[in-house]
Design a protein around this motif. Structure first.
Motif, PDB file in Angstrom:
ATOM      1  N   ALA A  48      -8.194   1.270  -4.702  1.00  0.00           N
ATOM      2  CA  ALA A  48      -7.869   2.574  -4.493  1.00  0.00           C
ATOM      3  C   ALA A  48      -9.061   2.997  -3.714  1.00  0.00           C
ATOM      4  CB  ALA A  48      -7.329   3.396  -5.643  1.00  0.00           C
TER       5      ALA A  48
ATOM      6  N   LEU B 103      -3.170  -1.213 -10.111  1.00  0.00           N
ATOM      7  CA  LEU B 103      -3.263  -0.996  -8.743  1.00  0.00           C
ATOM      8  C   LEU B 103      -4.412  -2.076  -8.766  1.00  0.00           C
ATOM      9  CD1 LEU B 103      -3.693   2.769  -8.480  1.00  0.00           C
ATOM     10  CD2 LEU B 103      -1.906   1.242  -7.973  1.00  0.00           C
TER      11      LEU B 103
ATOM     12  N   ARG C 122      -9.453   4.431  -8.806  1.00  0.00           N
ATOM     13  CA  ARG C 122      -8.316   3.310  -9.082  1.00  0.00           C
ATOM     14  C   ARG C 122      -7.448   3.941 -10.285  1.00  0.00           C
ATOM     15  NH1 ARG C 122      -8.858  -3.228  -9.754  1.00  0.00           N
ATOM     16  NH2 ARG C 122     -10.212  -2.327 -11.568  1.00  0.00           N
TER      17      ARG C 122
ATOM     18  N   LEU D 295      -5.415   9.365  -0.352  1.00  0.00           N
ATOM     19  CA  LEU D 295      -6.020   8.201  -1.161  1.00  0.00           C
ATOM     20  C   LEU D 295      -4.861   6.944  -0.579  1.00  0.00           C
ATOM     21  CD1 LEU D 295      -5.880   9.983  -4.615  1.00  0.00           C
ATOM     22  CD2 LEU D 295      -7.557   8.574  -3.552  1.00  0.00           C
TER      23      LEU D 295
ATOM     24  N   ASN E 292       0.709  -1.008  -0.152  1.00  0.00           N
ATOM     25  CA  ASN E 292      -0.058  -0.030   0.053  1.00  0.00           C
ATOM     26  C   ASN E 292       0.806   1.302  -0.003  1.00  0.00           C
ATOM     27  OD1 ASN E 292      -2.085  -1.936   0.233  1.00  0.00           O
ATOM     28  ND2 ASN E 292      -2.974  -0.930   2.098  1.00  0.00           N
TER      29      ASN E 292
ATOM     30  N   VAL F 248      -3.593   3.236  -1.786  1.00  0.00           N
ATOM     31  CA  VAL F 248      -3.667   2.771  -3.218  1.00  0.00           C
ATOM     32  C   VAL F 248      -2.925   1.272  -2.977  1.00  0.00           C
ATOM     33  CG1 VAL F 248      -3.985   4.241  -4.542  1.00  0.00           C
ATOM     34  CG2 VAL F 248      -1.599   3.598  -4.358  1.00  0.00           C
TER      35      VAL F 248
ATOM     36  N   ALA G  85      -5.615   7.287  -9.500  1.00  0.00           N
ATOM     37  CA  ALA G  85      -4.452   6.955  -8.766  1.00  0.00           C
ATOM     38  C   ALA G  85      -3.336   6.745  -9.403  1.00  0.00           C
ATOM     39  CB  ALA G  85      -4.785   6.257  -7.478  1.00  0.00           C
TER      40      ALA G  85
END
Length: 242
Positions: A126, A123, A104, A142, A87, A144, A107
């Motif tokens: 997110a 990813l 997602r 955020l 993460n 992710v 990000a």
């Protein structure tokens, strides 16, 4: 004359016997009292020994439970850390800036643009931090999860080489998503790291979860206690100042 002498002797013996009898009659209660007190003291000593043993038992049990709780806590922190190891937290991106775009994908765009990646990183998920948005509060972070280790390592290397990150004119920060307790322990080394950063011919790094490794004059030093690390750093700083 002999009879008088014998009579006097008998009278003296009688007096002695009388005195002895009176003395014994007075001494007996004292002896009884002493015996009672001795028995009471013996009983109290026995009670004290029993109490000491009884006290030791819960203290020993408390220590055992405290050690067990500590082990369980450390295990929970380790498990949480493993769940978060892929993460990243992205701080400073304004709320709603993603518009209608999937968060997602948004990000991934941020990471690609900020670090000039050849392609968007994959990813797994997110989301924004679970806090109610507020106009007076800073934008929610955020969080992710990067799918591949190599991509995550590449991003972390780029972060280490550039702390002034910008996304569409906004200054942002990106860092690993550590468990709260791990993050707290790592922050405790901040003062030490600030000192070490100024010392020439010295290398250091903060390993997971919160282990400071310092290499100075070809000798490696490992610290898990931030206080010991701070003393070490201050000693080196004083030597280099001289």
């Amino acid at each position: 004359m002999s009879e008088n002498l014998n009579q006097q002797i008998e009278e003296v013996n009688d007096n002695i016997n009388l005195i002895e009898s009176n003395f014994n009659s007075r001494l007996d209660p004292i002896i009884d009292t002493v015996n009672q007190q001795t028995a009471a003291i013996t009983e109290l000593e026995s009670i004290a020994e029993t109490s000491a043993e009884t006290t030791k038992r819960p203290l020993s049990e408390n220590k055992r439970l405290a050690d067990l709780l500590n082990k369980i806590t450390e295990k929970c922190i380790d498990v949480e850390g493993r769940q978060r190891r892929q993460n990243l937290r992205i701080v400073g991106v304004q709320e709603g800036k993603e518009g209608n775009k999937d968060l997602r994908d948004f990000a991934a765009d941020i990471l690609k643009k900020v670090f000039n990646l050849d392609q968007k990183p994959l990813l797994d998920r997110a989301h924004r931090a679970l806090r109610r948005p507020s106009a007076s509060a800073p934008p929610r972070q955020l969080i992710v999860k990067v799918q591949y280790d190599l991509v995550l390592d590449d991003i972390m290397k780029k972060i280490a080489g550039n702390r002034n990150l910008l996304f569409e004119g906004d200054k942002i920060s990106i860092f690993r998503d550590y468990p709260v307790e791990v993050a707290r322990r790592r922050v405790l080394f901040s003062e030490t790291r600030g000192i070490l950063k100024k010392i020439q011919n010295l290398r250091y790094g903060l390993m997971y979860p919160a282990i400071l490794r310092v290499t100075y004059k070809q000798k490696e030093h490992i610290f898990t206690d931030y206080k010991e690390a701070l003393v070490f750093a201050q000693d080196i700083e004083n030597l280099t100042d001289d």
